[in-house]
Design an enzyme around this catalytic site. Structure first.
Site, PDB file in Angstrom:
ATOM      1  N   HIS A 146       0.812  -1.216   0.000  1.00 35.24           N
ATOM      2  CA  HIS A 146       0.000   0.000   0.000  1.00 35.24           C
ATOM      3  C   HIS A 146       0.844   1.264   0.000  1.00 35.24           C
ATOM      4  CE1 HIS A 146       0.347  -0.668   4.469  1.00 35.24           C
ATOM      5  NE2 HIS A 146       0.541   0.641   4.451  1.00 35.24           N
ATOM      6  N   SER A 267       4.594   1.317   8.196  1.00 31.92           N
ATOM      7  CA  SER A 267       4.260   0.324   7.173  1.00 31.92           C
ATOM      8  C   SER A 267       5.475   0.089   6.291  1.00 31.92           C
ATOM      9  CB  SER A 267       3.096   0.819   6.311  1.00 31.92           C
ATOM     10  OG  SER A 267       1.902   0.858   7.040  1.00 31.92           O
TER      11      SER A 267
END
Length: 313
Positions: A146, A267
């Site tokens: 992502h 992330s």
């Protein structure tokens, strides 16, 4: 028209045969479409490749780490860009109970210098988003899917990478992403089981800062193994590196879970441990969190093979 019983049975039999014949004609006349492999590699230029090898062996695949030279001479890097301070997070991560993260001040030590802060821009938005990544060869950064491909905005338009950043200090400068990779399971199906990707850089900082190893955990369960998650969270002083170490909580087919404390902008952080045979080696890629645990995409055979494919491009 009213049919007598004998002709009614014959008429029904005729219709049954006709329907079966039509069904057979359709099924044999049109070839069935093969199921699409969610692990098919895709890039921001539209290039696709199947790097999977249908491996069923329980032996671990291992790519070894490299410590690099560690030199910080300015002649070794591609320049320096001040990364924006109004950075946004892409995915939530969690502090599980008490925040036990510690700041990494010695970011020029290995493996911390191979940990990369990512500043990301996407089309149709003025915001800058933050992620973390880790080098796996001289010019390839692995991160969450992502981070390179947003479900809201599509492929990233620009990514700036700062290895070993320490607040306002860029000991190895900054680099620009030249190619972005993920897999169809993420870019087309939005399946979080396939949330991983990679970035090719316009230079080779890995020769200096080194890179993490990565490996599968087929031969024995990683549950209970002490593992670290290191990255650049957005809730701390901008651009500082933080880490926490705790045991792996559970191992699923595509995910590892852990109570290691993380936060937004981490992330893509490596979930790694210091193996006696390979050294600092990632076994998962941190992606997101919940109220009681955090998660990372497990390095399976397919993930391993795709990372190797991207590294060789």
């Amino acid at each position: 028209m009213k049919l007598v019983p004998r002709f009614r049975k014959q008429w029904f039999a005729y219709l049954t045969v006709l329907c079966l014949a039509l069904a057979a004609a359709v099924s044999f006349g049109v070839p069935a479409k093969a199921a699409e492999n969610p692990q098919t590699s895709v890039s921001n230029t539209g290039k696709e490749a199947d790097a999977t090898k249908n491996q069923t062996s329980k032996a671990d695949q291992v790519s070894a780490p490299y410590e690099g030279t560690g030199k910080t001479s300015k002649s070794l890097y591609g320049g320096q860009t001040e990364l924006e301070k109004n950075i946004q997070t892409l995915q939530p991560s969690s502090i599980i109970g008490t925040d036990e993260r510690t700041r990494i001040s010695s970011t020029t030590s290995f493996p911390y210098r191979a940990t990369v802060q990512l500043s990301i821009k996407y089309p149709n938005t003025s915001s800058t988003y933050g992620c973390t990544g880790f080098l796996v060869n001289p010019n390839t950064v692995v991160t969450a899917g992502h981070c390179v491909y947003s479900q809201d905005h599509g492929w990233a338009s620009t990514i700036t990478a700062a290895p070993g950043r320490n607040g306002s200090s860029y000991p190895y400068g900054t680099y620009s992403g030249t190619m972005f990779y993920s897999v169809k399971g993420w870019t087309e199906s939005k399946d979080t089981n396939y949330d991983y990707g990679a970035i090719k850089l316009n230079g080779s900082p890995g020769n200096t800062v080194g890179w993490y190893g990565y490996r599968t955990t087929n031969s024995s369960s990683p549950v209970g193994l002490s593992s670290s998650v290191t990255g650049f969270p957005c809730d701390k002083t901008f651009g500082t590196m933080w880490s926490d170490t705790k045991p792996i909580r559970s191992a699923e087919t595509y995910k590892l879970t852990y109570t290691t404390d993380t936060y937004g902008c981490q992330s893509g952080s490596p979930v790694y441990r210091n193996y006696s045979d390979t050294g600092q080696t990632a076994i998962a890629i941190h992606t997101n969190g919940g109220s009681s645990y955090n998660l990372g995409t497990r390095v399976t055979n397919d993930v391993f093979n795709n990372i190797q494919y991207w590294a060789n491009q």
